[in-house]
Design an enzyme around this catalytic site. Structure first.
Site, PDB file in Angstrom:
ATOM      1  N   TYR A  93      -3.579  -0.573   9.896  1.00  0.00           N
ATOM      2  CA  TYR A  93      -3.455  -0.880   8.472  1.00  0.00           C
ATOM      3  C   TYR A  93      -2.076  -0.443   7.983  1.00  0.00           C
ATOM      4  CZ  TYR A  93      -4.709  -1.037   3.495  1.00  0.00           C
ATOM      5  OH  TYR A  93      -4.763  -1.315   2.132  1.00  0.00           O
TER       6      TYR A  93
ATOM      7  N   SER B  13       0.853  -1.194   0.000  1.00  0.00           N
ATOM      8  CA  SER B  13       0.000   0.000   0.000  1.00  0.00           C
ATOM      9  C   SER B  13       0.883   1.236   0.000  1.00  0.00           C
ATOM     10  CB  SER B  13      -0.872  -0.006   1.260  1.00  0.00           C
ATOM     11  OG  SER B  13      -1.374   1.301   1.549  1.00  0.00           O
TER      12      SER B  13
HETATM   13  C1  GCO Z   1      -7.252   4.794   3.536  1.00  0.00           C
HETATM   14  C2  GCO Z   1      -7.301   3.852   2.358  1.00  0.00           C
HETATM   15  C3  GCO Z   1      -5.884   3.451   1.926  1.00  0.00           C
HETATM   16  C4  GCO Z   1      -5.950   2.790   0.558  1.00  0.00           C
HETATM   17  C5  GCO Z   1      -4.646   2.252   0.075  1.00  0.00           C
HETATM   18  C6  GCO Z   1      -3.675   3.323  -0.275  1.00  0.00           C
HETATM   19  O1  GCO Z   1      -8.107   4.685   4.423  1.00  0.00           O
HETATM   20  O2  GCO Z   1      -6.346   5.654   3.531  1.00  0.00           O
HETATM   21  O3  GCO Z   1      -8.077   2.716   2.655  1.00  0.00           O
HETATM   22  O4  GCO Z   1      -5.351   2.633   2.918  1.00  0.00           O
HETATM   23  O5  GCO Z   1      -6.847   1.727   0.602  1.00  0.00           O
HETATM   24  O6  GCO Z   1      -4.085   1.367   0.999  1.00  0.00           O
HETATM   25  O7  GCO Z   1      -2.496   2.733  -0.768  1.00  0.00           O
END
Ligand code: GCO
Length: 255
Positions: free
Chosen positions: A159, A146
């Site tokens: 995340y 990501s």
């Molecule tokens: C967020 C998004 C990101 C994208 C992606 C970007 O909440 O900022 O979900 O996480 O999904 O990962 O690269």
């Protein structure tokens, strides 16, 4: 006539979280390049639907329903593939969840759930695949990273950490498995049009931020990951290891 550098004929790909979203697009793209694809998800009906759609397009595909956080289910799935004589040549660790909440409000179980789903699963499934790839001297592992593998955004800490871990897990896999003929790389999607991002897409301020911050001035489409996925799954990338290819409209490259 497919260029042999990008031909996946005779190869089998397991794509986790591939009943919808980015995983579904990648699975179809690998199938279009000749691979037999194994569709994974936690909901049998969704997985079967994706398998049917691919079969209707003439692609060889099969269902493999398991939760990527359930190690016993993962082992059982690989044992079943072994018993069926199916070798996973290409593994795409795509399954992941997002949880948007300030850290001071985040519970420890919530933190653990994201890390387990997005990062630990890639280790467990990668280990099970590599155990079988190493004796064959061939394997392609593609982890879905990501932009948050490089940069943090407020309210998505678990995340971000999980995707930062995916970047370095990819390099660790390359460090340990490249000598055995495996290539482990990652794809870093930018802001893509997916169900997971729908709340952001529907937020006018966030939508404007993505379009302003991205040199391409737009969100990405899931099928725009297919080129990088086929490259990393194919002989064309046989001397590429430990890399992250960002498919992000240029976002990671500019202030
Ligand atoms: C967020 C998004 C990101 C994208 C992606 C970007 O909440 O900022 O979900 O996480 O999904 O990962 O690269």
């Amino acid at each position: 006539m497919t260029n042999p550098l990008f031909d996946l004929t005779g190869r089998t790909a397991l794509v986790t979280g591939s009943s919808r979203g980015l995983g579904r697009a990648i699975a179809e793209g690998l199938a279009d390049a000749g691979a037999a694809v194994i569709i994974n998800g936690t909901t049998a009906a969704r997985v079967d639907q994706a398998v049917s759609e691919l079969a209707a397009k003439g692609h060889q595909s099969r269902a493999c329903v398991f939760d990527v956080t359930d190690e016993a289910a993962i082992t059982k799935a690989f044992d079943a593939l072994d018993a069926a004589g199916i070798h996973v040549d290409i593994l795409v660790n795509n399954a992941g969840i997002q949880l948007r909440k300030p850290m001071v409000e985040l519970t420890t179980p919530e933190w653990r759930s994201v890390i387990e789903t997005n990062l630990t699963s890639a280790f467990v499934i990668g280990r099970e695949a590599a155990k079988r790839m190493i004796p064959r001297g061939y394997g392609k592992i593609i982890n879905i990273a990501s932009l948050t593998s490089e940069l943090a955004r407020a309210t998505v800490a678990p995340y971000t950490v999980s995707k930062g871990g995916i970047k370095l897990l990819t390099k660790a896999m390359a460090a340990e498995w490249a000598a055995s003929g495996l290539q482990a790389n990652a794809i870093g999607p930018g802001y893509m049009i997916t169900d997971m991002n729908q709340a952001l897409i529907d937020n006018p301020a966030f939508d404007a931020w993505v379009k302003g911050r991205t040199p391409a001035k737009r969100w990405g489409m899931p099928e725009e990951l297919i080129g990088a996925a086929v490259f990393l799954a194919a002989p064309a990338s046989n001397y590429v290891n430990g890399q992250v290819i960002y498919v992000d409209g240029g976002m990671i490259s500019v202030l």
